[in-house]
Design a protein around this motif. Sequence first.
Motif, PDB file in Angstrom:
ATOM      1  N   PRO A 217       7.828  -5.694   3.873  1.00 35.08           N
ATOM      2  CA  PRO A 217       7.414  -4.365   3.346  1.00 35.08           C
ATOM      3  C   PRO A 217       6.488  -3.546   3.881  1.00 35.08           C
ATOM      4  N   GLY A 218       5.910  -3.910   4.850  1.00 29.52           N
ATOM      5  CA  GLY A 218       4.764  -3.355   5.639  1.00 29.52           C
ATOM      6  C   GLY A 218       3.428  -2.930   5.142  1.00 29.52           C
ATOM      7  N   ARG A 219       3.018  -1.851   5.583  1.00 26.31           N
ATOM      8  CA  ARG A 219       1.693  -1.387   4.881  1.00 26.31           C
ATOM      9  C   ARG A 219       2.132  -0.227   3.876  1.00 26.31           C
ATOM     10  N   ASN A 220       1.389  -0.312   2.691  1.00 28.55           N
ATOM     11  CA  ASN A 220       1.307   0.685   1.891  1.00 28.55           C
ATOM     12  C   ASN A 220      -0.048   0.933   0.989  1.00 28.55           C
ATOM     13  N   LEU A 221      -0.106   2.023   0.404  1.00 28.84           N
ATOM     14  CA  LEU A 221      -1.319   2.353  -0.315  1.00 28.84           C
ATOM     15  C   LEU A 221      -1.135   1.505  -1.867  1.00 28.84           C
ATOM     16  N   GLY A 222      -2.386   0.763  -2.018  1.00 29.70           N
ATOM     17  CA  GLY A 222      -2.375  -0.102  -3.094  1.00 29.70           C
ATOM     18  C   GLY A 222      -3.600  -0.911  -3.196  1.00 29.70           C
ATOM     19  N   VAL A 223      -3.602  -1.784  -4.286  1.00 33.22           N
ATOM     20  CA  VAL A 223      -4.738  -2.656  -4.398  1.00 33.22           C
ATOM     21  C   VAL A 223      -4.271  -3.878  -4.766  1.00 33.22           C
ATOM     22  N   SER A 224      -5.165  -4.914  -4.040  1.00 31.02           N
ATOM     23  CA  SER A 224      -4.824  -6.444  -4.053  1.00 31.02           C
ATOM     24  C   SER A 224      -5.898  -7.267  -4.861  1.00 31.02           C
ATOM     25  N   TYR A 225      -5.421  -8.514  -5.258  1.00 32.03           N
ATOM     26  CA  TYR A 225      -6.587  -9.328  -5.426  1.00 32.03           C
ATOM     27  C   TYR A 225      -6.434 -10.655  -4.818  1.00 32.03           C
ATOM     28  N   VAL A 226      -7.459 -11.178  -4.148  1.00 37.33           N
ATOM     29  CA  VAL A 226      -7.191 -12.412  -3.134  1.00 37.33           C
ATOM     30  C   VAL A 226      -8.030 -13.729  -3.834  1.00 37.33           C
ATOM     31  N   ASN A 227      -7.598 -14.717  -3.846  1.00 36.29           N
ATOM     32  CA  ASN A 227      -8.383 -15.919  -4.260  1.00 36.29           C
ATOM     33  C   ASN A 227      -7.660 -17.075  -3.556  1.00 36.29           C
ATOM     34  N   TRP A 228      -8.588 -17.983  -2.970  1.00 37.40           N
ATOM     35  CA  TRP A 228      -8.010 -19.301  -2.417  1.00 37.40           C
ATOM     36  C   TRP A 228      -9.356 -20.347  -2.645  1.00 37.40           C
TER      37      TRP A 228
END
Length: 397
Positions: free
Chosen positions: A151-162
């Motif tokens: 999908p490449g790069r796009n404008l957006g918001v993301s949440y990351v957890n590890w």
Amino acid sequence: MRSYFLIGFFLCFITGSLFSQEPNHLKFKVNKGAPQFASENEQFKFGLGGRVYLDAAAYFDDKTDLGSGSEMRDARICFKAEVLKKWNAKINVGFAGGEVSLKDIYLQYNISTNSYVRGGNLLEPFGIEQTESSKTTKFMHVASTVEAFRPGRNLGVSYVNWGKKRYWEIGLFGSDINNTTEGDEGYGLTSRFAYALLNSNAIFHLGASGTYRTADSNGFADDGTENAKSIRYRSRAATHIERRRFIDAEIENAESQFKLGLEMIAAKGPISLQGEYMEASVNRKLLNGNFSAHGWYAQFGFLLKGGDYKYKIKSARLSKPNPKSLEFLIRYNKTDLNNSNIGIMGGKQQDVSLGFTWYVNYNVLMKFNFSNVDLDENALNEKENFNMIQTRLQFSF
């Protein structure tokens, strides 16, 4: 226009934080070749980074007249800032080919030591190679399957957890930052989950990604009606210097798409295995006319020199080998964009690549790749088979 606004916003954030500090209270150091500034209390940090890739390629036995040559594959400058140990910002701008292109540009809030939320121009979390920096991908060019379906790069918001063994990211994204077509842009929901059953003496990682996206507007006709929307999957032939896409499927009257990705990483000592499977399905307005395609790759790595492979749970992938390492690589890829049920025959590509990478030091590496590419009768110039040799000199900091 929105690209200039985005750059301006993040530059204001970074420079505003920088000049809020008294110059004589800033500390300077060089970390792995990258210059960094920091306040005495470590509440503010600012750093610079960059990269230059010089590539060359020679093509043999080609039915299509391929253009052997050289290029500056990538040239970038990167600005990073950290404020109060809670906020991070990044501006990464490319200049390859004499054109300005916006890469990662985001603002990040660190919720805890193992989670954050970020917004801006981001890589959508789909698979291993899609989310990996080109500084550390094993071959000079990503697998054809990844290029076709990512999908490449796009404008957006993301949440990351590890955690110690798991990694999860989910994000809501709009369209490409350079999309200027009139009409409603598409939106997508994308997520990646990975679990490392083993990640110390031996490494074994399994993961899955999924993305649902509506089709972007294709503008309007002269009478004001909306043009039919389309979704396109295509890929180069394991190289970038030859720009033509040999497999190419454009699906018209598209409404939405769903893509699934499965991934595996295994390593023990100086031996590693990595593979990804991807499939895409497109929902169309026409009855009984939905499109589907798929592809996969598998690659083997062996560190002839440089110790053992290591794993990073924070990004759910193998770490970059140590300086002075020498790595031998083999990759097989198969990408099938043919769908005979609805008469869209985008072509099928199979390729085998061999590679050697010398990690001269932390900042410099050299790559040598050999690839054999086999295309079916539905490819750009019908059935053909050709070989190529590619080299890269890479500098990054």
